[in-house]
Design an enzyme around this catalytic site. Sequence first.
Site, PDB file in Angstrom:
ATOM      1  N   HIS A 100     -18.941  38.017  -5.090  1.00  0.00           N
ATOM      2  CA  HIS A 100     -18.794  37.826  -3.641  1.00  0.00           C
ATOM      3  C   HIS A 100     -17.647  38.742  -3.208  1.00  0.00           C
ATOM      4  O   HIS A 100     -16.688  38.934  -3.963  1.00  0.00           O
ATOM      5  CB  HIS A 100     -18.341  36.423  -3.258  1.00  0.00           C
ATOM      6  CG  HIS A 100     -19.230  35.292  -3.666  1.00  0.00           C
ATOM      7  ND1 HIS A 100     -19.188  34.723  -4.902  1.00  0.00           N
ATOM      8  CD2 HIS A 100     -20.168  34.600  -2.970  1.00  0.00           C
ATOM      9  CE1 HIS A 100     -20.053  33.723  -4.962  1.00  0.00           C
ATOM     10  NE2 HIS A 100     -20.676  33.629  -3.798  1.00  0.00           N
ATOM     11  N   ASP A 103     -14.248  37.181  -3.787  1.00  0.00           N
ATOM     12  CA  ASP A 103     -13.802  36.947  -5.175  1.00  0.00           C
ATOM     13  C   ASP A 103     -12.930  38.091  -5.639  1.00  0.00           C
ATOM     14  O   ASP A 103     -12.041  37.913  -6.458  1.00  0.00           O
ATOM     15  CB  ASP A 103     -14.968  36.969  -6.194  1.00  0.00           C
ATOM     16  CG  ASP A 103     -16.097  36.060  -5.862  1.00  0.00           C
ATOM     17  OD1 ASP A 103     -15.837  35.029  -5.238  1.00  0.00           O
ATOM     18  OD2 ASP A 103     -17.235  36.382  -6.244  1.00  0.00           O
TER      19      ASP A 103
HETATM   20  C1  XLS Z   1     -23.233  27.971  -5.298  1.00  0.00           C
HETATM   21  C2  XLS Z   1     -24.044  29.161  -5.517  1.00  0.00           C
HETATM   22  C3  XLS Z   1     -23.304  30.481  -5.376  1.00  0.00           C
HETATM   23  C4  XLS Z   1     -24.272  31.605  -5.218  1.00  0.00           C
HETATM   24  C5  XLS Z   1     -23.669  32.870  -4.694  1.00  0.00           C
HETATM   25  O1  XLS Z   1     -23.584  26.867  -5.614  1.00  0.00           O
HETATM   26  O2  XLS Z   1     -24.680  29.055  -6.759  1.00  0.00           O
HETATM   27  O3  XLS Z   1     -22.475  30.668  -6.468  1.00  0.00           O
HETATM   28  O4  XLS Z   1     -24.924  31.903  -6.401  1.00  0.00           O
HETATM   29  O5  XLS Z   1     -23.124  32.711  -3.431  1.00  0.00           O
END
Ligand code: XLS
Length: 437
Positions: A100, A103
């Site tokens: 993301h 992140d």
């Molecule tokens: C959250 C999601 C997230 C997505 C990406 O539960 O799994 O991590 O994969 O935004």
Amino acid sequence: MTAFPEVNQVVFEGPQSKNPLAFRHYNPTEVVEGKTMAEHFRFSAAFWHTMRGSGADPFGMGTMCRPWEGPVDDVENACKRVRVFFEFCQKMQIPFYCFHDRDVAPEGKNLAETNRNLDEVVKIFKEEQERTGIHLLWGTANLFGNPRYMHGAATSCNADSFAYAAAQVKKALEVTLELGGQGYTFWGGREGYTCLWNTDMKREVDHLAAFMHMAIDYAKEIGFQGQFYFEPKPKEPTKHQYDFDSAACINFLRAYGLQDYVKMNIETNHATLAGHSIEHELEYAAMQGFLGSIDANTGDMLLGWDTDQFPTDIYETTKIMLCLLKYGGFTTGGLNFDAKVRRESFSPIDLFYAHIGGMDAFAKGLKVAAEIRKSGELQQMVAERYASWETGIGAEIEKGTQNFKTLSEYMLAKGDVEGIVSGHQELYENVVNRYLF
Ligand code: XLS
Ligand code: NI
Ligand code: NI
């Protein structure tokens, strides 16, 4: 400089190995059903869990020991962290990663500064990609963490939140393109609601579709040709997420004319939160032509939330691989470990144990699935179960040459249904188990 001096490259040593830092089943160059294991899985590490998971939970602060982290979360520290991440992926032989925007780089005082921070860190990603040959599987934007998204992003009651999210995704798409990303994922975050009294559901869902159309338009404009994915999750953080499961997502995509641009990214633990299994979700998406990518993890049978554990259950990985093999496997997608080590597993070495376990569980699952398919036993049993559709009235119904009147005449002449046989579920289960132990 090395962040993991105690680990050399993790390599395949075979099923007899007791080395905890070796693969027992994952052998990247081993060919199964005409493809190498590396090609089958396209394994990916998730930056958010692997590098940013702190171990914090609603009852306690972070626990992770991450010696490379500096005292402040600034751009310099973020850049250092990227280099550690690539060392980790390289040592693990993981060829892809996902992230993301938030992140990887800290937010600044305003959007302009935040974008500049991201650009700085992206330079390091580019360098490291070139150095290691590791690729970006998909990028995404965090549209749920900041308080500006408390009511959602694309589905917020506040138009400025929508606009900020649009600006953020615009930038995330540019960065994904810059890094040669093969995909871009929409996960709903807070795109849902908790109380219908204060919610205009139609407006919110319309806005979500408009938002996705804008993203697709912008991708075309800048020449981003990666695959878009929609990741279903029924709840958490909101009570009713609009991206509930594969069926709901595919219905949404079709209803709003998005079906040609977006495929599904299916996550194991989200499937179970929806009251489904991962194989149900995969099969449903694949049969509709929406199989895209997988977020691999697992939940805990006794806990009702997204625990994001590493997958270790060979029964489960076998079912996933059976489905993938049946539908020809990934094209742009891959197997992304959207999984985190437990709060108590705080040492850096646990990151290795966790990913090794997941990769080996999938490699073993692939081998078992290929054996099941090779014998043809199960397929044969299923074919027999549906035999009545191959000839006679069944074949005619499937051809489309029958209607209610002709079927009524057929049944009036025949009197009643014939040829119903047992489902033999227990036998099927025993046959599958024969390949497992
Ligand atoms: C959250 C999601 C997230 C997505 C990406 O539960 O799994 O991590 O994969 O935004
Ligand atoms: Ni996910
Ligand atoms: Ni998740």
